[in-house]
Design an enzyme around this catalytic site. Sequence first.
Site, mmCIF file in Angstrom:
data_model
loop_
_atom_site.group_PDB
_atom_site.id
_atom_site.type_symbol
_atom_site.label_atom_id
_atom_site.label_comp_id
_atom_site.label_asym_id
_atom_site.label_seq_id
_atom_site.Cartn_x
_atom_site.Cartn_y
_atom_site.Cartn_z
ATOM 1 N N TRP A 125 0.582 -1.297 0.012
ATOM 2 C CA TRP A 125 0.542 0.277 0.035
ATOM 3 C C TRP A 125 0.938 1.629 0.128
ATOM 4 O O TRP A 125 0.170 1.773 -0.419
ATOM 5 C CB TRP A 125 -1.192 -0.032 1.170
ATOM 6 C CG TRP A 125 -2.298 -1.335 1.175
ATOM 7 C CD1 TRP A 125 -1.707 -2.334 1.884
ATOM 8 C CD2 TRP A 125 -2.965 -1.472 -0.325
ATOM 9 N NE1 TRP A 125 -2.973 -2.606 1.648
ATOM 10 C CE2 TRP A 125 -3.441 -2.655 0.270
ATOM 11 C CE3 TRP A 125 -3.281 -0.867 -1.008
ATOM 12 C CZ2 TRP A 125 -4.627 -3.395 -0.316
ATOM 13 C CZ3 TRP A 125 -4.177 -1.557 -2.083
ATOM 14 C CH2 TRP A 125 -4.992 -2.768 -1.595
ATOM 15 N N ASP B 250 -1.934 6.817 5.991
ATOM 16 C CA ASP B 250 -2.925 5.798 5.687
ATOM 17 C C ASP B 250 -3.139 4.784 7.216
ATOM 18 O O ASP B 250 -2.430 3.879 7.323
ATOM 19 C CB ASP B 250 -2.436 5.269 4.257
ATOM 20 C CG ASP B 250 -3.248 3.592 4.168
ATOM 21 O OD1 ASP B 250 -4.483 3.219 4.697
ATOM 22 O OD2 ASP B 250 -2.474 2.964 2.770
ATOM 23 N N LYS C 73 -12.463 -2.072 6.456
ATOM 24 C CA LYS C 73 -11.308 -2.567 7.455
ATOM 25 C C LYS C 73 -11.826 -2.806 8.884
ATOM 26 O O LYS C 73 -12.124 -3.224 9.341
ATOM 27 C CB LYS C 73 -10.634 -2.924 7.386
ATOM 28 C CG LYS C 73 -9.289 -1.972 6.067
ATOM 29 C CD LYS C 73 -9.146 -3.607 5.323
ATOM 30 C CE LYS C 73 -8.609 -3.601 3.648
ATOM 31 N NZ LYS C 73 -8.121 -2.383 3.292
HETATM 32 C C1 LIG Z 1 -7.275 -1.923 2.032
HETATM 33 C C2 LIG Z 1 -6.496 -1.004 2.429
HETATM 34 C C3 LIG Z 1 -5.922 0.150 0.738
HETATM 35 C C4 LIG Z 1 -7.119 -0.017 -0.072
HETATM 36 O O1 LIG Z 1 -8.255 0.636 -0.220
HETATM 37 P P1 LIG Z 1 -8.759 0.649 -1.773
HETATM 38 O O2 LIG Z 1 -9.916 1.556 -0.824
HETATM 39 O O3 LIG Z 1 -8.993 -0.447 -1.630
HETATM 40 O O4 LIG Z 1 -8.460 1.616 -1.958
HETATM 41 C C5 LIG Z 1 -5.371 1.142 1.196
HETATM 42 N N1 LIG Z 1 -4.264 0.950 2.555
HETATM 43 C C6 LIG Z 1 -4.336 -0.394 3.300
HETATM 44 C C7 LIG Z 1 -3.379 0.437 4.273
HETATM 45 C C8 LIG Z 1 -4.982 -0.847 3.460
HETATM 46 O O5 LIG Z 1 -5.093 -1.815 3.847
#
Ligand SMILES: *Cc1c(COP(=O)(O)O)cnc(C)c1O
Length: 368
Positions: free
Chosen positions: A113, A180, A204
């Site tokens: 990511w 993030d 998540k």
């Molecule tokens: C799942 C995830 C993403 C991607 O998320 P999307 O909503 O599918 O774009 C980005 N960063 C982290 C840390 C993630 O766990």
Amino acid sequence: MNVSNSSFRGLGGQIHNFNAGPSILPRSVFEEASKAVLNFNDTGLSILEIGHRTPIFQAVMDETIALVKELMLLDDEHEVLFLHGGASTQFMQVPMNLLDDKETAAFTDTGVWSTKAIKEAKLFGKVEIVCSSKESNFTYIPKDFAVPNDAKYLHITTNNTIYGTQWQKIPKTSNSLVADMSSDIFSRVLEFNSFDLIYAGAQKNMGPAGVNLVVVNKNILGKVKRAIPTIMDYRNHIKEGSMLNTPPVFAVYVCMLTLRWLKAQGGVAAIEKLNNEKAALLYAAIDESPLFTGTVNKEDRSKMNVCFVMNDASLEAPFLQFTKEQGIVGIKGHRLVGGFRASLYNALPISSVQVLKQAMHEFALQYA
Ligand SMILES: *Cc1c(COP(=O)(O)O)cnc(C)c1O
């Protein structure tokens, strides 16, 4: 009626949902959300068929934003936005709003990511990768690195969902901090006001797919020279209260229900305590077992995504079958790591972790 996850019965019996994302949400949230699909707040209308500018939906948006502010203890400089798209949209939107093309953003490279965020930022300015654990397939969080003083911001991925590492200590920096937090938002207490921008895809730990939470210090906006398309400019979303266009109404509604649930559990500090217990239980099971080994540096272990392999890889398929028979789902590891990944998000009850631990123990009695 408040039915806990542990009493949920699937077709084959009780389900223990360790999916990495989209992932488990509280059972009570699903029940209330399904009622709102048929008859929202006794209006006789579905939440899916009302205008987003009606007072009843405005109340949903207002409460959701207020809950975020309350649970994260945000000050008045920090604005809360609910935006379309996943976290991947923020990989682009953050640099578009914060980074001019001659300026540098500093990135920590701790997994897929982060790597994707770096790729997008390069489209808007210069990127300096200040540290990386790529050479070890991202099994640790780098500790010693320097951030250039003139870097516009430092970007971190607080929890690396695929590899199972997590920043246990947020790096101290005089630069603006951007994170993030997709896979550990609302799972632990952090000094959220020390971040200038936080983003997280909801699916998540916060709600369903299709909406992003963005928390931004409004003082950092409006500094870049480029023209920003209307829908990409955070300032427009702030001005319109996340109603610049039709928001993902149902996803926001389910986030509201999940945040209400979190508040009723005692908030972030209370859920963190439970998350620590769940993670300690599972890591202890891994460390005590003759069959399993954790894949990452112990001090960097994630409390959300627990990654482990079997010392004898030929036992992995039989173990997966064995756990499946006990209603355990979602523990197959990501293809980049292999083995297993058990995600222990807020809504996962500790009883599910106990079931997994017991399965590991019973399997070892047969095979070790
Ligand atoms: C799942 C995830 C993403 C991607 O998320 P999307 O909503 O599918 O774009 C980005 N960063 C982290 C840390 C993630 O766990």
